[in-house]
Motif scaffolding. Structure first.
Motif, mmCIF file in Angstrom:
data_model
loop_
_atom_site.group_PDB
_atom_site.id
_atom_site.type_symbol
_atom_site.label_atom_id
_atom_site.label_comp_id
_atom_site.label_asym_id
_atom_site.label_seq_id
_atom_site.Cartn_x
_atom_site.Cartn_y
_atom_site.Cartn_z
ATOM 1 N N UNK A 203 1.913 -6.923 -10.328
ATOM 2 C CA UNK A 203 0.510 -6.524 -10.335
ATOM 3 C C UNK A 203 -0.035 -6.250 -8.951
ATOM 4 N N UNK A 204 0.361 -7.083 -7.981
ATOM 5 C CA UNK A 204 -0.115 -6.889 -6.614
ATOM 6 C C UNK A 204 0.432 -5.590 -6.014
ATOM 7 N N UNK A 205 1.677 -5.269 -6.331
ATOM 8 C CA UNK A 205 2.247 -4.017 -5.826
ATOM 9 C C UNK A 205 1.521 -2.813 -6.409
ATOM 10 N N UNK A 206 1.215 -2.874 -7.702
ATOM 11 C CA UNK A 206 0.515 -1.758 -8.329
ATOM 12 C C UNK A 206 -0.878 -1.564 -7.731
ATOM 13 N N UNK A 207 -1.580 -2.686 -7.495
ATOM 14 C CA UNK A 207 -2.906 -2.585 -6.882
ATOM 15 C C UNK A 207 -2.817 -2.090 -5.444
ATOM 16 N N UNK B 210 -0.424 -0.068 -4.246
ATOM 17 C CA UNK B 210 -0.099 1.368 -4.306
ATOM 18 C C UNK B 210 -1.332 2.207 -4.590
ATOM 19 N N UNK B 211 -2.134 1.773 -5.563
ATOM 20 C CA UNK B 211 -3.345 2.524 -5.893
ATOM 21 C C UNK B 211 -4.367 2.459 -4.763
ATOM 22 N N UNK B 212 -4.456 1.303 -4.100
ATOM 23 C CA UNK B 212 -5.415 1.166 -3.009
ATOM 24 C C UNK B 212 -5.074 2.039 -1.812
ATOM 25 N N UNK B 213 -3.773 2.258 -1.556
ATOM 26 C CA UNK B 213 -3.372 3.081 -0.407
ATOM 27 C C UNK B 213 -3.660 4.565 -0.614
ATOM 28 N N UNK B 214 -3.842 4.978 -1.879
ATOM 29 C CA UNK B 214 -4.134 6.395 -2.139
ATOM 30 C C UNK B 214 -5.625 6.713 -2.026
ATOM 31 N N UNK B 215 -6.465 5.694 -1.835
ATOM 32 C CA UNK B 215 -7.910 5.899 -1.790
ATOM 33 C C UNK B 215 -8.393 6.863 -0.730
ATOM 34 N N UNK B 216 -7.935 6.765 0.553
ATOM 35 C CA UNK B 216 -8.459 7.671 1.603
ATOM 36 C C UNK B 216 -8.156 9.140 1.367
#
Length: 224
Positions: free
Chosen positions: A168-172, A174-180
């Motif tokens: 779960x932490x890896x998925x969050x 990965x998604x968080x790094x695509x934000x910018x």
């Protein structure tokens, strides 16, 4: 900057002293002092949870000689639950995502159960190696299979807890790094997705601590 995705789970140190593992006891700081002195709704809720777990674990153990052993399992449940929830907060080290902690919890308990069982109930432990109704020709193979499955129990317990917390932490992450790199509309969708994942991870934190405790209780009931 992270050199790889899994480096977010690496323990860091300050002044050559690893501060991350202090998060194991950090959950006690979030408990209000009034809980220890004044009966409050929080105290009643936690007592209700403990009483419910005690009744369920007592049924699983099903041995009158093991009175009080549920306290160990409930304490184990509480420790894992606190650490799982603390890992959901930003910049707090998730100690349960490391095998060094999960194996430290599972291996000594499993080893103590095995030592107790083989010393006090040797016949009962030998009977567990051959399931009832097994043909004579398959008995040597069943003994090998049951022995291997018994030996890998602490490892499967530790890996199950660690893998579920890491996933779960890896998925969050990965998604968080695509934000910018996203536009406004996609960022709103990303925030909603992250909130849903956070709710899912909260449920996983409770379920994994419960599963770990229940399996440890079942392992202890087999040696009696």
């Amino acid at each position: 900057m992270m050199t790889n995705l899994f480096s977010s789970f690496d323990p860091t140190s300050n002044f050559n002293f690893s501060m991350n593992w202090i998060s194991i006891c950090l959950g006690l700081m979030f408990i209000p002092i009034s809980m220890w002195f004044i009966p409050s709704r929080l105290t009643l809720l936690w007592n209700k949870i403990n009483l419910t777990l005690h009744k369920e674990f007592k049924i699983l153990i099903s041995n009158k000689k093991s009175q009080g052993s549920t306290i160990i399992i409930i304490s184990l449940f509480s420790l894992i639950l606190f650490n799982n929830f603390l890992g959901l907060f930003p910049y707090i080290f998730t100690s349960t995502s490391h095998l060094i902690l999960s194996l430290t919890l599972s291996l000594p308990l499993w080893l103590s159960f095995m030592i107790y069982g083989w010393i006090n109930n040797t016949t009962h432990m030998l009977a567990h190696l051959v399931p009832q109704g097994t043909p004579s020709i398959l008995m040597p193979f069943m003994v090998c299979i049951e022995t291997i499955s018994n030996i890998i129990r602490p490892g499967t317990l530790a890996i199950r807890l660690t893998a579920n917390m890491i996933a779960g932490h890896l998925l969050m992450t990965l998604l968080g790094n695509t934000g910018p790199n996203l536009n406004v509309y996609m960022i709103n969708l990303l925030i909603i997705t992250q909130i849903l994942l956070l709710i899912l991870e909260s449920a996983v934190a409770i379920i994994q601590s419960y599963v770990f405790s229940v399996l440890m209780t079942l392992y202890s009931s087999e040696v009696n």
